[in-house]
Write an enzyme that holds these catalytic residues in place. Structure first.
Site, PDB file in Angstrom:
ATOM      1  N   ASP A 138      -0.892  -0.876  -4.951  1.00 33.83           N
ATOM      2  CA  ASP A 138       0.468  -0.842  -4.421  1.00 33.83           C
ATOM      3  C   ASP A 138       0.984   0.599  -4.478  1.00 33.83           C
ATOM      4  O   ASP A 138       1.082   1.179  -5.561  1.00 33.83           O
ATOM      5  CB  ASP A 138       1.398  -1.742  -5.236  1.00 33.83           C
ATOM      6  CG  ASP A 138       1.072  -3.227  -5.102  1.00 33.83           C
ATOM      7  OD1 ASP A 138      -0.100  -3.555  -4.862  1.00 33.83           O
ATOM      8  OD2 ASP A 138       1.998  -4.049  -5.268  1.00 33.83           O
TER       9      ASP A 138
ATOM     10  N   LYS B   7       5.570  -4.137   1.545  1.00 36.52           N
ATOM     11  CA  LYS B   7       6.258  -4.655   0.356  1.00 36.52           C
ATOM     12  C   LYS B   7       7.666  -4.070   0.311  1.00 36.52           C
ATOM     13  O   LYS B   7       7.883  -2.916   0.689  1.00 36.52           O
ATOM     14  CB  LYS B   7       5.441  -4.260  -0.874  1.00 36.52           C
ATOM     15  CG  LYS B   7       6.058  -4.555  -2.221  1.00 36.52           C
ATOM     16  CD  LYS B   7       5.091  -4.101  -3.336  1.00 36.52           C
ATOM     17  CE  LYS B   7       5.737  -4.150  -4.698  1.00 36.52           C
ATOM     18  NZ  LYS B   7       4.831  -3.664  -5.768  1.00 36.52           N
TER      19      LYS B   7
ATOM     20  N   LYS C 163       5.042  -8.766   0.942  1.00 41.09           N
ATOM     21  CA  LYS C 163       5.326  -8.941  -0.483  1.00 41.09           C
ATOM     22  C   LYS C 163       6.781  -8.603  -0.757  1.00 41.09           C
ATOM     23  O   LYS C 163       7.274  -7.537  -0.384  1.00 41.09           O
ATOM     24  CB  LYS C 163       4.421  -8.054  -1.339  1.00 41.09           C
ATOM     25  CG  LYS C 163       4.705  -8.176  -2.846  1.00 41.09           C
ATOM     26  CD  LYS C 163       3.702  -7.385  -3.680  1.00 41.09           C
ATOM     27  CE  LYS C 163       4.081  -7.396  -5.155  1.00 41.09           C
ATOM     28  NZ  LYS C 163       3.120  -6.642  -5.989  1.00 41.09           N
TER      29      LYS C 163
END
Length: 298
Positions: free
Chosen positions: A144, A207, A243
């Site tokens: 991430d 995300k 996400k």
């Protein structure tokens, strides 16, 4: 050649039909939840949300022992609740990748780390790629990273895209999630632009937030991101994951985001290959909703 590359990114941004109107986004979110929230507010959906969780610990005070203890709880979950799906991943700082991968005993749970100078994304690209490569070597299979907002706001799209591409290469096949930091972006227009740039630069997931400096996820940001994912899929045939993270702290929150994903993207996104919830607090709340009584398992 450089100008042609810049023009390519500007063209995909200009060609997008996703709304940039904040009032329209807010109205659409309300309409979707008013119509569909209750039909999704049930135990089967709670189970799907639980199975989408990236169980996260990103504290300054984290230690090898505290992370190992978290992993052990995930290991024991299948013994305690054999009828329920486990979480999707365990997410930590990159220096704990080996701790997680070495202690994790159950299948189907990924090893995720934040990398690339999280949460600011402000350092040399060489440092970002090295950190990513080291984490993957230690067992991480999900990375991430935060979109470089300095490059974003100066419209240096080629360098921004090259940076993401270099990190993706360093990840050596690990799933790459690009964090937009929607609390800093604020507007539908900027969230749309960041979503498109991240996807065209090689993100496997986009995300919402780091949950650190800026406000966390909002339903409005999720709506714009999902619309961008839908449009990208229609144009390319490629499914990009979504996400949500930063501020998901209840079962109700999780179901609301699930509802948006279902109504905008469809059933094929409703599994943990394409839908994730980054949280620490909500895991116990969702589990409590599933079993019908309060628990503090995690």
């Amino acid at each position: 050649m450089e100008g042609a590359t810049e023009d390519r990114y500007k063209k995909v941004l200009t060609d997008s039909r996703v709304t940039e109107n904040d009032a329209t986004v807010a109205n659409d979110v309300k309409a979707i939840l008013d119509k569909h929230f209750e039909e999704n507010n049930n135990i089967e959906v709670y189970k799907k949300c639980f199975n989408a969780i990236d169980l996260t610990s990103l504290n300054t005070t984290d230690t090898e022992q505290s992370i190992a203890t978290m992993v052990e709880k995930v290991n024991k979950f299948e013994e305690e609740y054999p009828e329920l799906p486990n979480v999707a991943a365990i997410c930590t700082y990159p220096n704990f990748a080996m701790t997680v991968s070495g202690a994790l005993e159950v299948s189907g749970v990924d090893v995720a780390v934040v990398a690339g100078s999280f949460p600011s994304s402000q350092t040399f690209v060489e440092v970002k790629t090295a950190e990513t490569a080291l984490a993957v070597a230690d067992g991480a299979n999900e990375i991430d990273i935060v979109l470089n907002l300095g490059l974003f706001y100066t419209e240096n799209y080629e360098e921004l895209a090259d940076e993401i591409s270099e990190i993706k290469h360093a990840a050596r096949g690990a799933r790459l999630k690009v964090i937009l930091e929607t609390g800093a972006l604020k507007t539908a227009a900027d969230i749309k632009k960041a979503s498109i740039l991240a996807m065209y630069s090689g993100a496997d997931f986009i995300k919402t937030s780091t949950g650190k400096v800026y406000p966390g996820a909002t339903l409005e940001a999720a709506y714009v991101m999902c619309q961008c994912i839908k449009e990208y899929h229609e144009k390319t045939g490629t499914m990009i994951g979504f996400k949500v993270s930063g501020g998901v702290s209840s079962t109700e929150d999780a179901v609301k985001y699930y509802t948006l994903v279902k109504e905008i993207l469809g059933e094929q996104w409703l599994n943990n290959n394409y839908f994730r919830i980054g949280t620490s607090r909500a895991a116990n709340y969702i589990l409590s909703s599933i079993i019908g009584k309060e628990t503090k398992f995690f």
